[in-house]
Motif scaffolding. Sequence first.
Motif, PDB file in Angstrom:
ATOM      1  N   GLU A   1       0.622  -1.104   0.015  1.00 12.66           N
ATOM      2  CA  GLU A   1       0.120   0.086  -0.082  1.00 12.66           C
ATOM      3  C   GLU A   1       0.917   1.185   0.104  1.00 12.66           C
ATOM      4  OE1 GLU A   1      -0.693   0.430   4.924  1.00 12.66           O
ATOM      5  OE2 GLU A   1      -2.226  -0.193   3.864  1.00 12.66           O
ATOM      6  N   LEU A   2       2.159   1.188   0.115  1.00 13.76           N
ATOM      7  CA  LEU A   2       3.083   2.359   0.285  1.00 13.76           C
ATOM      8  C   LEU A   2       3.116   2.860  -1.178  1.00 13.76           C
ATOM      9  CD1 LEU A   2       6.032   1.307   2.493  1.00 13.76           C
ATOM     10  CD2 LEU A   2       4.084   2.872   3.242  1.00 13.76           C
ATOM     11  N   PHE A   3       3.180   2.126  -2.132  1.00 19.58           N
ATOM     12  CA  PHE A   3       3.233   2.822  -3.586  1.00 19.58           C
ATOM     13  C   PHE A   3       1.942   3.593  -3.860  1.00 19.58           C
ATOM     14  CE2 PHE A   3       5.964  -1.059  -4.103  1.00 19.58           C
ATOM     15  CZ  PHE A   3       7.041  -0.350  -4.441  1.00 19.58           C
ATOM     16  N   PRO A   4       0.711   3.312  -3.602  1.00 19.80           N
ATOM     17  CA  PRO A   4      -0.290   4.139  -3.928  1.00 19.80           C
ATOM     18  C   PRO A   4      -0.352   5.376  -2.795  1.00 19.80           C
ATOM     19  CG  PRO A   4      -1.197   2.097  -3.137  1.00 19.80           C
ATOM     20  CD  PRO A   4       0.117   1.894  -3.236  1.00 19.80           C
ATOM     21  N   GLN A   5       0.307   5.272  -1.827  1.00 19.93           N
ATOM     22  CA  GLN A   5       0.356   6.160  -0.707  1.00 19.93           C
ATOM     23  C   GLN A   5       1.232   7.131  -1.199  1.00 19.93           C
ATOM     24  OE1 GLN A   5       1.126   4.221   2.848  1.00 19.93           O
ATOM     25  NE2 GLN A   5      -1.046   3.770   3.583  1.00 19.93           N
ATOM     26  N   ALA A   6       2.446   6.865  -1.732  1.00 21.14           N
ATOM     27  CA  ALA A   6       3.494   7.664  -2.137  1.00 21.14           C
ATOM     28  C   ALA A   6       2.808   8.374  -3.369  1.00 21.14           C
ATOM     29  CB  ALA A   6       4.629   6.780  -2.291  1.00 21.14           C
ATOM     30  N   GLY A   7       2.189   7.932  -4.092  1.00 23.38           N
ATOM     31  CA  GLY A   7       1.619   8.460  -5.568  1.00 23.38           C
ATOM     32  C   GLY A   7       0.723   9.327  -4.918  1.00 23.38           C
ATOM     33  N   LEU A   8      -0.142   9.218  -4.366  1.00 26.69           N
ATOM     34  CA  LEU A   8      -1.066  10.305  -3.610  1.00 26.69           C
ATOM     35  C   LEU A   8      -0.313  11.473  -3.122  1.00 26.69           C
ATOM     36  CD1 LEU A   8      -3.871   8.250  -1.940  1.00 26.69           C
ATOM     37  CD2 LEU A   8      -4.142   9.733  -4.147  1.00 26.69           C
TER      38      LEU A   8
ATOM     39  N   GLN B   1      10.808   8.343  -0.220  1.00 24.53           N
ATOM     40  CA  GLN B   1      10.563   9.264   0.473  1.00 24.53           C
ATOM     41  C   GLN B   1       9.628   9.243   1.851  1.00 24.53           C
ATOM     42  OE1 GLN B   1       9.706  11.820  -3.037  1.00 24.53           O
ATOM     43  NE2 GLN B   1      11.107  13.301  -2.148  1.00 24.53           N
ATOM     44  N   LEU B   2       8.665   8.474   1.195  1.00 28.09           N
ATOM     45  CA  LEU B   2       7.718   8.138   2.208  1.00 28.09           C
ATOM     46  C   LEU B   2       8.153   7.204   3.643  1.00 28.09           C
ATOM     47  CD1 LEU B   2       4.520   8.722   2.477  1.00 28.09           C
ATOM     48  CD2 LEU B   2       4.106   6.660   1.419  1.00 28.09           C
ATOM     49  N   LYS B   3       8.882   6.230   3.210  1.00 25.14           N
ATOM     50  CA  LYS B   3       9.315   5.374   4.291  1.00 25.14           C
ATOM     51  C   LYS B   3      10.534   4.506   3.773  1.00 25.14           C
ATOM     52  CE  LYS B   3       7.685   2.226   7.460  1.00 25.14           C
ATOM     53  NZ  LYS B   3       6.543   1.310   8.309  1.00 25.14           N
ATOM     54  N   LEU B   4      11.806   5.214   4.105  1.00 19.89           N
ATOM     55  CA  LEU B   4      12.796   4.625   3.410  1.00 19.89           C
ATOM     56  C   LEU B   4      13.484   3.377   4.038  1.00 19.89           C
ATOM     57  CD1 LEU B   4      15.400   5.085   1.613  1.00 19.89           C
ATOM     58  CD2 LEU B   4      16.445   6.340   3.383  1.00 19.89           C
ATOM     59  N   ASP B   5      12.853   3.144   5.334  1.00 17.74           N
ATOM     60  CA  ASP B   5      13.492   1.605   6.035  1.00 17.74           C
ATOM     61  C   ASP B   5      12.394   0.576   5.373  1.00 17.74           C
ATOM     62  OD1 ASP B   5      11.277   2.725   7.442  1.00 17.74           O
ATOM     63  OD2 ASP B   5      12.000   1.879   9.159  1.00 17.74           O
ATOM     64  N   SER B   6      11.458   0.782   4.722  1.00 19.61           N
ATOM     65  CA  SER B   6      10.522  -0.334   4.263  1.00 19.61           C
ATOM     66  C   SER B   6      11.183  -1.229   3.315  1.00 19.61           C
ATOM     67  CB  SER B   6       9.298   0.524   3.796  1.00 19.61           C
ATOM     68  OG  SER B   6       9.402   1.084   2.424  1.00 19.61           O
ATOM     69  N   PHE B   7      10.512  -2.547   3.146  1.00 17.94           N
ATOM     70  CA  PHE B   7      11.008  -3.347   2.004  1.00 17.94           C
ATOM     71  C   PHE B   7      10.552  -2.903   0.740  1.00 17.94           C
ATOM     72  CE2 PHE B   7      10.496  -7.189  -0.384  1.00 17.94           C
ATOM     73  CZ  PHE B   7      11.786  -7.701  -0.355  1.00 17.94           C
ATOM     74  N   PRO B   8       9.346  -2.191   0.404  1.00 21.91           N
ATOM     75  CA  PRO B   8       9.418  -1.691  -0.980  1.00 21.91           C
ATOM     76  C   PRO B   8      10.440  -0.575  -1.259  1.00 21.91           C
ATOM     77  CG  PRO B   8       7.239  -1.831   0.332  1.00 21.91           C
ATOM     78  CD  PRO B   8       8.347  -2.172   1.298  1.00 21.91           C
ATOM     79  N   ALA B   9      10.876   0.429  -0.391  1.00 21.55           N
ATOM     80  CA  ALA B   9      11.862   1.272  -0.703  1.00 21.55           C
ATOM     81  C   ALA B   9      13.236   0.591  -0.726  1.00 21.55           C
ATOM     82  CB  ALA B   9      12.026   2.228   0.458  1.00 21.55           C
TER      83      ALA B   9
ATOM     84  N   LEU C   1      22.825   8.355 -11.016  1.00 20.73           N
ATOM     85  CA  LEU C   1      21.702   8.112 -10.130  1.00 20.73           C
ATOM     86  C   LEU C   1      22.375   7.689  -8.608  1.00 20.73           C
ATOM     87  CD1 LEU C   1      19.193   5.996 -11.956  1.00 20.73           C
ATOM     88  CD2 LEU C   1      18.689   8.153 -11.375  1.00 20.73           C
ATOM     89  N   ARG C   2      21.836   8.433  -7.707  1.00 21.56           N
ATOM     90  CA  ARG C   2      21.998   7.888  -6.317  1.00 21.56           C
ATOM     91  C   ARG C   2      20.929   7.090  -5.688  1.00 21.56           C
ATOM     92  NH1 ARG C   2      23.174  13.601  -5.445  1.00 21.56           N
ATOM     93  NH2 ARG C   2      21.308  13.646  -4.378  1.00 21.56           N
ATOM     94  N   LEU C   3      21.359   6.376  -4.639  1.00 20.51           N
ATOM     95  CA  LEU C   3      20.450   5.496  -4.004  1.00 20.51           C
ATOM     96  C   LEU C   3      19.814   6.592  -3.052  1.00 20.51           C
ATOM     97  CD1 LEU C   3      22.150   2.169  -3.063  1.00 20.51           C
ATOM     98  CD2 LEU C   3      20.449   2.817  -5.038  1.00 20.51           C
ATOM     99  N   TRP C   4      18.650   6.285  -2.463  1.00 13.47           N
ATOM    100  CA  TRP C   4      18.254   7.010  -1.442  1.00 13.47           C
ATOM    101  C   TRP C   4      18.796   6.826  -0.145  1.00 13.47           C
ATOM    102  CZ3 TRP C   4      14.444  10.846  -2.493  1.00 13.47           C
ATOM    103  CH2 TRP C   4      13.698  10.627  -3.678  1.00 13.47           C
ATOM    104  N   GLY C   5      19.349   7.745   0.413  1.00  9.25           N
ATOM    105  CA  GLY C   5      20.253   7.671   1.750  1.00  9.25           C
ATOM    106  C   GLY C   5      21.640   7.306   1.428  1.00  9.25           C
ATOM    107  N   LYS C   6      22.054   6.878   0.216  1.00  8.09           N
ATOM    108  CA  LYS C   6      23.583   6.747   0.181  1.00  8.09           C
ATOM    109  C   LYS C   6      23.948   6.809  -1.275  1.00  8.09           C
ATOM    110  CE  LYS C   6      22.130   2.015   0.858  1.00  8.09           C
ATOM    111  NZ  LYS C   6      21.844   0.955   1.729  1.00  8.09           N
ATOM    112  N   ALA C   7      25.007   6.677  -1.636  1.00  7.15           N
ATOM    113  CA  ALA C   7      25.727   6.835  -2.843  1.00  7.15           C
ATOM    114  C   ALA C   7      25.754   5.312  -3.440  1.00  7.15           C
ATOM    115  CB  ALA C   7      27.226   7.301  -2.812  1.00  7.15           C
ATOM    116  N   VAL C   8      25.647   5.253  -4.855  1.00  2.00           N
ATOM    117  CA  VAL C   8      25.701   4.154  -5.702  1.00  2.00           C
ATOM    118  C   VAL C   8      27.338   3.639  -5.706  1.00  2.00           C
ATOM    119  CG1 VAL C   8      25.428   2.716  -7.757  1.00  2.00           C
ATOM    120  CG2 VAL C   8      23.480   4.289  -6.643  1.00  2.00           C
ATOM    121  N   ARG C   9      27.618   2.597  -5.330  1.00  7.70           N
ATOM    122  CA  ARG C   9      29.187   2.019  -5.439  1.00  7.70           C
ATOM    123  C   ARG C   9      29.130   1.656  -7.037  1.00  7.70           C
ATOM    124  NH1 ARG C   9      31.199  -0.925  -0.178  1.00  7.70           N
ATOM    125  NH2 ARG C   9      30.205   0.506   1.309  1.00  7.70           N
TER     126      ARG C   9
END
Length: 193
Positions: free
Chosen positions: A143-150, A157-165, A183-191
């Motif tokens: 349900e995080l995907f439609p919540q984020a879309g709304l 951005q909605l919940k970085l520590d969630s499995f979907p994120a 492109l950077r990962l949310w919360g950290k850089a891509v190696r």
Amino acid sequence: MKTILVANSKGGVGKTTIASELAYAAQNSGLKFDYYDLDRQGGSSFSDRQDPESVLAIVDTPGALTEDLGKYIHASNLIVVPTRMSYRDQQPLELMIRTIRDAGVPAIYALSQANRYRVCTDFIEWFKGAYPDEPVIAIPQSELFPQAGLAGRSVCQLKLDSFPAQQVNQLIGMIEQQLHVGLRLWGKAVRHG
């Protein structure tokens, strides 16, 4: 400029959700990017946009294997292929795989709306057995995907520590490893490497 095509010849598989997440990731990374919503059903968090200094184009396509889609595939640097995990989606997915392989364009397969049911587990096992060399990621049903879309935000951005994120972040990392566009990962850089 590099082009990411989000495509499947079948509708309702999560193309717009993934295209929107990629646009949020580009925005979060400070990249200048173009966004094209060719799937006019609506639902995208982003409107078409063009920037003369773009380094990346994200293209959300309609759910149909048309002559235009064939042209877009050939003009892309990477294709993200979302698919649902059901027997109804297997044949269209295999058609996409053949089309993409014939074009010689790299692809990442996003098995969308993954859940705990046996059909998803069986589909993932089938895909990995039938196409062991294809990069694949399971994007969970949430349900995080439609919540984020709304909210007009990324699921990250909605919940970085969630499995979907976490899975969206992993997809972003897979794309960055292919394209090297910043492109950077949310919360950290891509190696790289």
